[in-house]
Design a protein around this motif. Sequence first.
Motif, short mmCIF file in Angstrom:
data_model
loop_
_atom_site.label_atom_id
_atom_site.label_comp_id
_atom_site.label_asym_id
_atom_site.label_seq_id
_atom_site.Cartn_x
_atom_site.Cartn_y
_atom_site.Cartn_z
N ARG A 1 0.72 -1.10 0.12
CA ARG A 1 0.08 -0.01 -0.14
C ARG A 1 0.93 1.38 0.06
NH1 ARG A 1 -4.28 -0.57 4.51
NH2 ARG A 1 -6.06 -0.09 3.30
N PRO A 2 0.37 2.22 -0.77
CA PRO A 2 1.27 3.66 -0.64
C PRO A 2 1.14 4.25 1.02
CG PRO A 2 -0.75 3.99 -1.98
CD PRO A 2 -0.65 2.42 -1.60
N PRO A 3 1.97 4.93 1.18
CA PRO A 3 1.77 5.64 2.67
C PRO A 3 0.62 6.60 2.57
CG PRO A 3 3.64 6.58 1.39
CD PRO A 3 3.08 5.48 0.54
N PRO A 4 -0.09 6.70 3.61
CA PRO A 4 -1.07 7.76 3.65
C PRO A 4 -0.71 9.32 3.25
CG PRO A 4 -0.56 6.87 5.91
CD PRO A 4 0.22 6.33 4.70
N PRO A 5 -1.73 10.01 2.83
CA PRO A 5 -1.15 11.27 2.48
C PRO A 5 -1.02 12.11 3.78
CG PRO A 5 -3.52 11.16 2.14
CD PRO A 5 -2.90 9.56 2.52
N MET A 6 0.09 12.71 3.76
CA MET A 6 0.58 13.73 4.65
C MET A 6 -0.73 14.86 4.82
SD MET A 6 3.56 16.46 5.55
CE MET A 6 4.80 15.00 4.86
N LEU A 7 -0.95 15.08 6.58
CA LEU A 7 -1.87 15.97 6.72
C LEU A 7 -1.45 17.29 6.73
CD1 LEU A 7 -4.62 16.06 8.19
CD2 LEU A 7 -3.66 16.04 10.18
N GLN A 8 -2.19 18.25 5.78
CA GLN A 8 -1.71 19.42 5.30
C GLN A 8 -2.70 20.48 5.95
OE1 GLN A 8 0.97 20.60 2.82
NE2 GLN A 8 0.30 22.34 4.01
N PHE A 9 -1.89 21.73 6.71
CA PHE A 9 -2.49 22.60 7.29
C PHE A 9 -2.04 23.79 6.60
CE2 PHE A 9 -2.44 19.60 10.50
CZ PHE A 9 -3.72 19.62 11.21
N GLN B 1 9.31 23.90 -0.17
CA GLN B 1 9.03 22.78 0.61
C GLN B 1 10.31 22.64 1.58
OE1 GLN B 1 5.87 21.03 0.03
NE2 GLN B 1 5.72 22.89 -1.04
N ARG B 2 9.94 22.88 2.91
CA ARG B 2 11.07 23.35 3.97
C ARG B 2 10.99 22.04 4.99
NH1 ARG B 2 12.27 28.00 8.04
NH2 ARG B 2 10.45 27.12 9.10
N PRO B 3 11.96 20.86 4.84
CA PRO B 3 11.74 19.93 5.81
C PRO B 3 11.94 20.54 7.36
CG PRO B 3 13.16 19.12 4.11
CD PRO B 3 12.75 20.81 3.98
N GLY C 1 12.75 23.65 13.91
CA GLY C 1 12.96 24.19 12.81
C GLY C 1 13.24 23.65 11.66
N ALA C 2 14.06 24.32 10.78
CA ALA C 2 14.67 23.78 9.56
C ALA C 2 15.75 22.81 9.53
CB ALA C 2 14.87 24.70 8.46
N VAL D 1 6.45 29.33 2.43
CA VAL D 1 7.19 27.91 2.78
C VAL D 1 6.09 27.01 3.32
CG1 VAL D 1 9.48 29.09 3.66
CG2 VAL D 1 7.73 28.47 5.22
N ASN D 2 6.36 25.90 2.85
CA ASN D 2 5.25 24.96 3.60
C ASN D 2 6.30 24.02 4.26
OD1 ASN D 2 3.17 23.01 3.66
ND2 ASN D 2 3.67 21.94 1.93
N ASN D 3 6.17 24.16 5.62
CA ASN D 3 6.94 23.01 6.43
C ASN D 3 6.40 21.81 6.38
OD1 ASN D 3 8.69 25.28 7.42
ND2 ASN D 3 7.53 25.52 9.48
N ILE D 4 7.41 20.80 6.23
CA ILE D 4 6.96 19.42 6.20
C ILE D 4 7.77 18.99 7.42
CG2 ILE D 4 7.09 17.30 5.10
CD1 ILE D 4 5.77 19.54 3.37
N ALA D 5 6.91 18.71 8.44
CA ALA D 5 7.26 18.72 9.80
C ALA D 5 7.18 17.30 10.47
CB ALA D 5 6.61 19.66 10.91
N GLY D 6 8.33 16.93 11.24
CA GLY D 6 8.06 15.72 11.98
C GLY D 6 8.19 16.12 13.33
N PHE D 7 7.08 15.67 13.89
CA PHE D 7 6.94 16.17 15.47
C PHE D 7 7.58 15.02 16.33
CE2 PHE D 7 3.96 18.63 13.25
CZ PHE D 7 4.11 19.98 13.55
#
Length: 153
Positions: free
Chosen positions: A2-10, A21-23, A53-54, A98-104
Amino acid sequence: MRPPPPMLQFGDRDPALDYLQRPTAFGLVFHDSRLACVRVDRGDASYYDLPGGAIDGDETEEQALVREFVEETGMAVRPFVRLAEAAQYFRKSDGAPVNNIAGFWIAEQLSLDPKAKVEADHELVWLHPHTALNELRHDAHAWAVAVWLRRHG
């Protein structure tokens, strides 16, 4: 497979803008039932964020989180659980989109040395998690706190 679920976007994406696109990596550190946050001083436009942050160069999320915590708060941390992932469209203080692509991450405080902090406009504040839900600037940050509360609150 299965493909990974889409990331939640805010956030609201302005189609006229080209978003970088900023990791990124952000952390949740708790002490005495309070959550470490940073108050970023912008005068009347001041706001609260989770520390982080980045990701620079070939840093891992964990390495970026450790570096950002020291820079913003003077706190040395050890990330140990990746709680969630989400993205947030927004405009930086300089207006850059920017679009922060964040790991929490859940992290533990190892030590605190206010003299190690390098970002003068950032102040470590300890907020009750429910207060943080209302005060954090980014919906993605508040969502990560809500995820933690649902699992531990």
